[in-house]
Design an enzyme around this catalytic site. Structure first.
Site, PDB file in Angstrom:
ATOM      1  N   ARG A  53       9.175  15.806  -0.146  1.00 53.46           N
ATOM      2  CA  ARG A  53       9.525  16.873   0.796  1.00 53.46           C
ATOM      3  C   ARG A  53       9.846  18.197   0.114  1.00 53.46           C
ATOM      4  O   ARG A  53       9.434  19.256   0.565  1.00 53.46           O
ATOM      5  CB  ARG A  53      10.747  16.400   1.588  1.00 53.46           C
ATOM      6  CG  ARG A  53      11.198  17.325   2.676  1.00 53.46           C
ATOM      7  CD  ARG A  53      12.573  16.888   3.219  1.00 53.46           C
ATOM      8  NE  ARG A  53      12.752  15.469   3.222  1.00 53.46           N
ATOM      9  CZ  ARG A  53      12.659  14.702   4.312  1.00 53.46           C
ATOM     10  NH1 ARG A  53      12.423  15.244   5.488  1.00 53.46           N
ATOM     11  NH2 ARG A  53      12.830  13.396   4.228  1.00 53.46           N
TER      12      ARG A  53
ATOM     13  N   CYS B 165       2.946  12.260  27.330  1.00 51.75           N
ATOM     14  CA  CYS B 165       3.549  11.680  28.542  1.00 51.75           C
ATOM     15  C   CYS B 165       4.895  11.053  28.237  1.00 51.75           C
ATOM     16  O   CYS B 165       5.097   9.866  28.492  1.00 51.75           O
ATOM     17  CB  CYS B 165       2.616  10.635  29.110  1.00 51.75           C
ATOM     18  SG  CYS B 165       1.077  11.361  29.608  1.00 51.75           S
TER      19      CYS B 165
ATOM     20  N   TYR C 147       5.884  14.687   5.967  1.00 56.21           N
ATOM     21  CA  TYR C 147       6.099  13.642   6.972  1.00 56.21           C
ATOM     22  C   TYR C 147       5.770  14.109   8.388  1.00 56.21           C
ATOM     23  O   TYR C 147       6.362  13.621   9.352  1.00 56.21           O
ATOM     24  CB  TYR C 147       7.543  13.107   6.900  1.00 56.21           C
ATOM     25  CG  TYR C 147       7.921  12.632   5.512  1.00 56.21           C
ATOM     26  CD1 TYR C 147       7.350  11.479   4.975  1.00 56.21           C
ATOM     27  CD2 TYR C 147       8.809  13.356   4.720  1.00 56.21           C
ATOM     28  CE1 TYR C 147       7.668  11.056   3.690  1.00 56.21           C
ATOM     29  CE2 TYR C 147       9.136  12.934   3.438  1.00 56.21           C
ATOM     30  CZ  TYR C 147       8.568  11.786   2.929  1.00 56.21           C
ATOM     31  OH  TYR C 147       8.885  11.379   1.661  1.00 56.21           O
TER      32      TYR C 147
HETATM   33  N1  LLP Z   1      10.358   7.769  -3.747  1.00 62.07           N
HETATM   34  C1  LLP Z   1      10.494   6.715  -2.918  1.00 62.07           C
HETATM   35  C2  LLP Z   1      10.576   5.370  -3.455  1.00 62.07           C
HETATM   36  C3  LLP Z   1      10.558   6.926  -1.532  1.00 62.07           C
HETATM   37  O1  LLP Z   1      10.706   5.893  -0.723  1.00 62.07           O
HETATM   38  C4  LLP Z   1      10.467   8.252  -1.022  1.00 62.07           C
HETATM   39  C5  LLP Z   1      10.528   8.491   0.399  1.00 62.07           C
HETATM   40  C6  LLP Z   1      10.308   9.305  -1.933  1.00 62.07           C
HETATM   41  C7  LLP Z   1      10.270   9.026  -3.282  1.00 62.07           C
HETATM   42  C8  LLP Z   1      10.181  10.737  -1.506  1.00 62.07           C
HETATM   43  O2  LLP Z   1      11.276  11.194  -0.800  1.00 62.07           O
HETATM   44  P1  LLP Z   1      11.402  12.763  -0.451  1.00 62.07           P
HETATM   45  O3  LLP Z   1      11.607  13.496  -1.754  1.00 62.07           O
HETATM   46  O4  LLP Z   1      10.129  13.186   0.195  1.00 62.07           O
HETATM   47  O5  LLP Z   1      12.557  12.815   0.463  1.00 62.07           O
HETATM   48  N2  LLP Z   1       9.836   9.886   7.006  1.00 62.07           N
HETATM   49  C9  LLP Z   1      11.177  10.279   6.628  1.00 62.07           C
HETATM   50  C10 LLP Z   1      11.381  10.184   5.172  1.00 62.07           C
HETATM   51  C11 LLP Z   1      10.987   8.843   4.643  1.00 62.07           C
HETATM   52  C12 LLP Z   1      11.095   8.838   3.180  1.00 62.07           C
HETATM   53  C13 LLP Z   1      10.504   7.613   2.637  1.00 62.07           C
HETATM   54  N3  LLP Z   1      10.568   7.550   1.240  1.00 62.07           N
HETATM   55  C14 LLP Z   1      11.414  11.696   7.096  1.00 62.07           C
HETATM   56  O6  LLP Z   1      10.492  12.293   7.635  1.00 62.07           O
HETATM   57  O7  LLP Z   1      12.512  12.238   6.962  1.00 62.07           O
END
Ligand code: LLP
Length: 490
Positions: free
Chosen positions: A332, A417, A447
């Site tokens: 992110r 809907c 995401y």
């Molecule tokens: N590494 C692992 C093992 C992870 O599970 C994740 C995210 C990341 C790195 C990256 O995380 P980031 O830096 O992007 O926060 N769909 C949810 C977030 C799910 C994250 C899943 N794992 C949302 O939209 O907030």
């Protein structure tokens, strides 16, 4: 009743202030090359949004390639600087689950980062993009044998193993192929973090990873994590690289990362001593937060990196061990703010709502109502599921023009809907927003496309990348034909 700039709507959440200037862009939420042009229209690297709509339609994900590259470099530079004297720098794995396509894999590689994947499909994208397997990691709590074979076929730099059973499976598959799989063990350090807070618990009640808590049902009291270390060290099909953890997402403060690092280093040192092994690597995962609304205040990468480095440095000194090579997995924080979603406004309606009891200020029960305007756009939960899934807040601006009209509390909704089909729950937009206007919702790089669906047979939007004044599709939007061509009619 119209709200004046001084007086916000009682229906608005406490955190939402009436902007002093509705046309202004709160820069932390936007890619660096997004601005209003001389005509007041939102533009990216000089390209007005109306031109993007003409060429590609709406809804559309609009991504700044230069901003993506800059954020990738900024993360990599900040962490490499902070850890240079500790372990010679850091390996940054871009978390492809946040947004992945072959162009992005190439940018990642060109900027000197590596790639974190979480499925065979993500590996297929990596493979098509041509990134060396050695620079790719594979995650997942339920990898199939086919995914493990694919990882070995590609010569993956690391497979992050999530359970004891999987460790045995990866080991046997590699051994049968006459190979050694490079493995990291994913542990649950008992640190959960979300935005401003983290909590440390004895045990993590979730599906991922190997618990570090002593197994009280076993006389020896050995944790699953220790069992996995011992099994990995003994397995001829496994090369044990080290340990991994990921404590959560959209985290602002460094404390949770630092505590997790400390716990994993202590465990790593204990295991190295007990089993006479060396684990040269430690991955501290992703989760670094971004600004979705003006009240989000993420820390600069350098601040987090410095805080984490301080803890790694002091913990290794205290334990008398050489620091392992550190890696991180931001998704992110690299892609989130590079992108906005462009929508066209359709139907509008205003409802009158009772004042919420808590903020009624004497109005409750007096039949005083306040207006909330619903602004429907041509996408919705199919291109941004995060408000529905996580109650995520977003922001929006009128993009096709500026307006001097008064601010009105608005709710941007999709065309699905479902009454829960909300894109931006609460935002002040100019009162004169009308059908045909364009709205832009920033911070949709992570995401959103990745979680998009075909609910109600909506075609998933395309993604346009803008670089140096020109735009191109990096993922084309779906057509009606795409939607119909898997329907076998059998
Ligand atoms: N590494 C692992 C093992 C992870 O599970 C994740 C995210 C990341 C790195 C990256 O995380 P980031 O830096 O992007 O926060 N769909 C949810 C977030 C799910 C994250 C899943 N794992 C949302 O939209 O907030």
């Amino acid at each position: 009743m119209t709200q004046t700039a001084a007086q916000g709507s009682p229906l608005a959440p406490e955190w939402l202030a009436v902007p002093a200037d509705l046309n202004a862009l709160h820069q932390p939420m936007w890619a660096r090359d997004v601005a209003r042009n001389g005509d007041g229209e939102l533009s990216i690297d000089g390209i007005p949004v109306s031109e993007l709509q003409r060429q590609y339609g709406t809804p559309l994900f609009v991504m700044s390639e230069n901003d993506f590259r800059a954020r990738a470099r900024a993360f990599s530079d900040a962490f490499n600087d902070a850890f240079a004297d500790i372990c010679g720098g850091v390996d940054v794995y871009y978390a492809g689950k946040s947004f992945l396509c072959t162009s992005v894999v190439r940018w990642v590689e060109e900027e000197g980062l590596r790639l974190d994947t979480a499925s065979g499909g993500e590996l297929a994208v990596a493979h098509r993009a041509g990134i060396p397997g050695a620079d790719v990691a594979l995650h997942g709590n339920n990898k199939s044998d086919a995914e493990i074979h694919r990882a070995l076929d590609m010569g993956l730099g690391r497979i992050v193993v999530d359970s004891l059973a999987e460790l045995q499976r990866v080991g046997s598959i590699a051994q049968a192929r006459g190979e050694q799989a490079k493995v990291m063990l994913r542990l649950t350090p008992g640190v959960h973090a979300h935005t401003h807070e983290f909590i440390a618990t004895a045990h993590e009640d979730q599906k991922f990873g190997l618990s570090m808590a002593a197994d009280t049902t076993d006389e020896a009291g050995i944790s699953a994590a220790e069992e996995a270390v011992a099994a990995a060290a003994a397995h001829p099909g496994i090369e044990l690289l080290g340990l991994h953890c990921h404590i959560g997402s959209q985290i602002f403060e460094p404390d949770g990362f630092a505590l997790a690092a400390q716990k994993l280093l202590r465990f790593l040192a204990a295991m190295q001593g007990k089993y006479s092994i060396t684990m040269p690597e430690l991955d501290l995962g992703g989760g670094y937060g971004i600004a979705y609304t003006p009240v989000d205040t993420p820390r600069p990468a350098a601040e987090i990196a410095t805080a984490m480095a301080a803890v790694v440095r002091s913990t290794c000194a205290e334990l008398g061990i050489d620091a392992p090579r550190i890696s991180i997995e931001p998704g992110r924080a690299i892609v989130g703010s590079t992108t906005f979603t462009l929508y066209e406004v359709g139907t509008l309606k205003t409802v009158r709502v009772d004042a919420p009891a808590a903020s009624a200020g004497g109005d409750a029960g007096n039949n005083v109502t306040y207006p909330r305007r619903y602004v429907s756009v041509d996408g919705g939960m199919s291109d941004n599921a995060r408000p529905v899934l996580y109650d995520a807040d977003y922001s929006a601006v009128l993009a096709s023009r500026t307006s001097d009209a008064a601010p009105q509390l608005s709710r941007v909704v999709g065309k699905h809907c479902e009454s829960g089909d909300i894109v931006v729950r609460d935002v002040y937009l100019p009162e004169d927003v009308a059908a045909g206007d364009l709205l832009a919702v920033p911070g949709t790089g992570a995401y959103c496309w990745a979680l998009s669906s075909n609910y109600n047979y909506l075609a998933r939007p395309g993604v346009v990348a803008v670089r140096d004044g020109s735009a191109r599709l990096i993922v084309r939007g779906e057509t009606e034909e795409d939607l119909l061509n898997r329907d076998m009619g059998a």
